[in-house]
Motif scaffolding. Structure first.
Motif, mmCIF file in Angstrom:
data_model
loop_
_atom_site.group_PDB
_atom_site.id
_atom_site.type_symbol
_atom_site.label_atom_id
_atom_site.label_comp_id
_atom_site.label_asym_id
_atom_site.label_seq_id
_atom_site.Cartn_x
_atom_site.Cartn_y
_atom_site.Cartn_z
ATOM 1 N N ASP A 127 -3.901 -3.278 10.170
ATOM 2 C CA ASP A 127 -4.820 -2.156 10.436
ATOM 3 C C ASP A 127 -6.295 -2.499 10.256
ATOM 4 O OD1 ASP A 127 -5.091 -2.212 7.677
ATOM 5 O OD2 ASP A 127 -4.090 -0.291 7.344
ATOM 6 N N ARG B 240 -3.345 -2.849 17.777
ATOM 7 C CA ARG B 240 -3.032 -1.477 17.322
ATOM 8 C C ARG B 240 -2.960 -0.517 18.516
ATOM 9 N NH1 ARG B 240 -1.435 -0.097 11.969
ATOM 10 N NH2 ARG B 240 -2.613 1.837 12.097
ATOM 11 N N GLU C 274 0.825 -1.230 0.000
ATOM 12 C CA GLU C 274 0.000 0.000 0.000
ATOM 13 C C GLU C 274 0.852 1.270 0.000
ATOM 14 O OE1 GLU C 274 -2.125 1.009 3.660
ATOM 15 O OE2 GLU C 274 -0.794 -0.278 4.819
ATOM 16 N N HIS C 275 2.143 1.141 0.357
ATOM 17 C CA HIS C 275 3.009 2.321 0.444
ATOM 18 C C HIS C 275 3.964 2.446 -0.752
ATOM 19 C CE1 HIS C 275 1.427 3.047 4.368
ATOM 20 N NE2 HIS C 275 1.985 1.986 4.923
ATOM 21 N N HIS D 221 4.946 -3.797 13.998
ATOM 22 C CA HIS D 221 3.836 -3.587 13.056
ATOM 23 C C HIS D 221 2.619 -4.362 13.528
ATOM 24 C CE1 HIS D 221 1.492 -3.900 9.297
ATOM 25 N NE2 HIS D 221 1.345 -5.161 9.641
HETATM 26 MG MG LIG Z 1 0.184 0.179 8.413
#
Ligand SMILES: [Mg+2]
Ligand SMILES: Nc1nc2c(ncn2[C@@H]2O[C@H](COP(=O)(O)OP(=O)(O)O)[C@@H](O)[C@H]2O)c(=O)[nH]1
Length: 140
Positions: free
Chosen positions: A120, A87, A53-54, A117
């Motif tokens: 999410d 998270r 995604e990055h 990590h």
């Molecule tokens: Mg993330």
């Protein structure tokens, strides 16, 4: 409310400082269950797929270099609302803003060196668990 699985990873910024046990201790202390656990020497491809995604971000090269520089420890965590609970245990992405008592708030100050990590969302967790683990490596 639902029992979920999430992917937690102690990143090189955590393994290099000997914080793997501390992260696992906190997970177990919280009452979450470990369903998969392994140390991985991360290939460039696995790192790129993990952070897919990055890909377009200016810091992507730095992100991949950071994830591949030392072995990581991947953990599949299960429990009630495990995605959100892990998270919140991590704290905010930038450790400067992370509350004391969170993993990032207790052990980090740099964005690129934020220890661990956590997936999410449930959808991300499914994708990441499948990426990092073979089904045969996971407990029922
Ligand atoms: Mg993330
Ligand atoms: N060097 C650098 N790293 C970043 C930046 N933003 C995020 N990161 C790193 O990239 C990881 C992934 O970003 P993100 O998914 O947004 O945060 P997370 O889900 O809280 O880990 C973060 O945990 C940081 O370590 C940035 O602007 N610069």
């Amino acid at each position: 409310m639902a029992v979920e699985r999430t992917f937690l990873m102690v990143k090189p910024s955590g393994t290099e400082r000997g914080l793997t046990g501390e992260v696992i201790r906190r997970v177990e202390q919280r009452g979450l269950k470990i369903k998969g656990l392994k140390q991985v020497k991360v290939s460039k491809k696995l790192a790129q797929d993990h952070y897919d995604e990055h890909r377009a971000r200016p810091f992507f090269g730095e992100l991949i270099a950071g994830l591949t520089r030392s072995p990581v420890v991947g953990i599949v965590v299960e429990g009630e609302s495990a995605v959100a609970v892990v998270r919140s245990m991590l704290g905010t992405t930038n450790p400067v803003d992370s509350a004391p008592g969170t993993i990032r708030g207790d052990f980090a100050t740099e964005l690129a060196e934020n220890i661990a990590h956590g997936s999410d969302s449930v959808k991300s967790a499914k994708r990441e668990i499948a990426l990092w683990f073979d089904k045969t490596e996971l407990a029922k």
